[in-house]
Enzyme design. Structure first.
Site, PDB file in Angstrom:
ATOM      1  N   PRO A 160       1.000  -1.282  -0.046  1.00  0.00           N
ATOM      2  CA  PRO A 160      -0.135   0.064  -0.063  1.00  0.00           C
ATOM      3  C   PRO A 160       0.703   0.904   0.027  1.00  0.00           C
ATOM      4  CG  PRO A 160       0.272  -1.259   1.433  1.00  0.00           C
ATOM      5  CD  PRO A 160       1.103  -1.972   1.078  1.00  0.00           C
ATOM      6  N   CYS A 161       0.736   2.157  -0.403  1.00  0.00           N
ATOM      7  CA  CYS A 161       1.147   3.966  -0.519  1.00  0.00           C
ATOM      8  C   CYS A 161       0.672   4.501  -0.018  1.00  0.00           C
ATOM      9  CB  CYS A 161       1.706   4.213  -2.160  1.00  0.00           C
ATOM     10  SG  CYS A 161      -0.335   3.865  -3.264  1.00  0.00           S
ATOM     11  N   GLN A 162      -0.460   4.761   0.629  1.00  0.00           N
ATOM     12  CA  GLN A 162      -0.882   5.728   1.704  1.00  0.00           C
ATOM     13  C   GLN A 162      -0.252   6.543   2.247  1.00  0.00           C
ATOM     14  OE1 GLN A 162      -1.406   2.654   1.610  1.00  0.00           O
ATOM     15  NE2 GLN A 162      -4.065   1.937   1.666  1.00  0.00           N
TER      16      GLN A 162
END
Length: 365
Positions: free
Chosen positions: A78-80
């Site tokens: 994930p790259c949040q």
């Protein structure tokens, strides 16, 4: 060749790599429901529920691999965190999951790796996040390139785009993305994908069932393979107002096509969207009930979404229906994974061939 799958989810990417000839050693994620599905469908691969930001997780992976060499790492972190921290704070703890992939590549030194993410990462902060990722992997000794790929170009009946990083160790070769095998004129459509499945209009269905007709397209035949049991094809029992509302939406339409006074509760861009049966699907979501069947007045079943994602029918999803929908929606389409796996395998094999030829020359000398 052996591969490990980090942030594996139910294992769409690793399923593609498995079909491309890779031996999947372990899939790692902290979603137990997804891990249960992963373990059921990956020929004995270990499903490890663990935190990849912790050092001991890499020790566990090493123990599971034993004497096996980890040739390839695939990952969908994930790259949040990046959207919050910006390019100057790349090492911020909120990015720890992405940084775990750097650590894995650093520790295991695989011959190659694949990382996939949302297309928006390519332009986040004017591309500075993407450039930093490329720089860091190059500093680890890898030739790395990235590209936005459309799943429909590789036979998936869905216009799903993903940003893919491909890395190849500098002593082996250069990245080379797979050539598309389909064009917009030949894309597989929703009807190509699911028109053979029972309608479920009069029967909500069960978790295990049988087909009621022969496959009608080559894609349906591909998805069925030797499978003779229809799993995960359970219809949703909608409230009557939902059925009545979607009945007014034409094929390929959305809330804008509703008469005045209808569907007022949903007016965002995906609201009351009915699929176009003669075109690829929009991106399969994780079960938010915004996309409806092209012909029937209901949302697609888990199996219909799985077909649109290119999961074969013998890939069985476990857990609650909500968990199953999330697993399907979060996955990388296996056919896209297959294309990437074949491309990376060819690069590595060619690199190994060159080394073998060099060894012969040295021995001759």
């Amino acid at each position: 060749m052996n591969a490990i799958d980090l942030f594996a989810g139910c294992g769409g990417l690793s399923k593609g790599f498995m079909d491309a000839g890779f031996n999947i050693i372990v899939g790692v994620d902290n979603d137990q429901a997804a891990m249960n599905t992963f373990e059921k469908n990956h020929n004995g691969a270990v499903a490890l529920n663990a935190d990849l930001s912790k050092k001991e997780t890499f020790d566990q992976i090493r123990d599971i691999a034993g004497e096996l060499t980890i040739d390839v790492i695939i990952a969908g972190p994930p790259c949040q965190g990046f959207s919050l921290t910006g390019p100057r704070n790349f090492d911020d703890k909120r990015n720890k999951l992405y940084l775990a992939v750097f650590e894995a590549v650093k520790q295991f030194a695989p011959k190659g790796f694949i990382i996939e993410n949302v297309p928006g990462m390519a332009t986040l902060y004017s591309g500075k996040i993407k450039d930093e990722i490329l720089k860091r992997f190059r500093n680890l000794g890898y030739n790395v390139e990235c590209k936005i790929l459309c799943a429909a170009d590789y036979g998936v009946p869905q216009l799903r785009k993903r940003l893919v990083f491909m890395g190849v160790r500098k002593d082996i070769g250069e990245p080379c993305f797979p050539v598309p095998s389909f064009t917009p004129e030949t894309y597989r459509t929703c009807r190509d994908a699911i028109s053979d499945l029972p309608s479920r209009i009069d029967n909500i269905g069960s978790q295990s069932d049988v087909y009621n007709c022969a496959p009608q397209t080559e894609y349906q035949q591909l998805m069925r393979g030797d499978c003779n049991v229809l799993s995960n094809h359970v219809a949703t029992a909608h409230k009557q107002f939902v059925i009545d509302t979607i009945a007014l939406v034409p094929e390929g339409g959305n809330y804008k096509d509703l008469p005045p006074g209808w569907g007022e509760s949903r007016k965002f861009h995906m609201a009351w969207t009915r699929l176009d049966g003669n075109a690829p699907s929009r991106t399969v979501d994780t079960g938010h009930r915004n996309i409806f069947h092209y012909e029937l007045n209901r949302i697609p079943t888990v199996r219909e979404d799985a077909r649109i994602q290119s999961f074969p029918d013998d890939f069985v999803f476990t857990g609650t229906k909500t968990q199953q929908s999330r697993q399907v929606g979060n996955a990388v389409p296996p056919l896209l994974g297959y294309a990437l796996g074949k491309a990376l395998a060819d690069i590595i094999k060619e690199g190994n061939k060159i080394y073998n030829d060099m060894d012969v020359v040295e021995e001759y000398k």
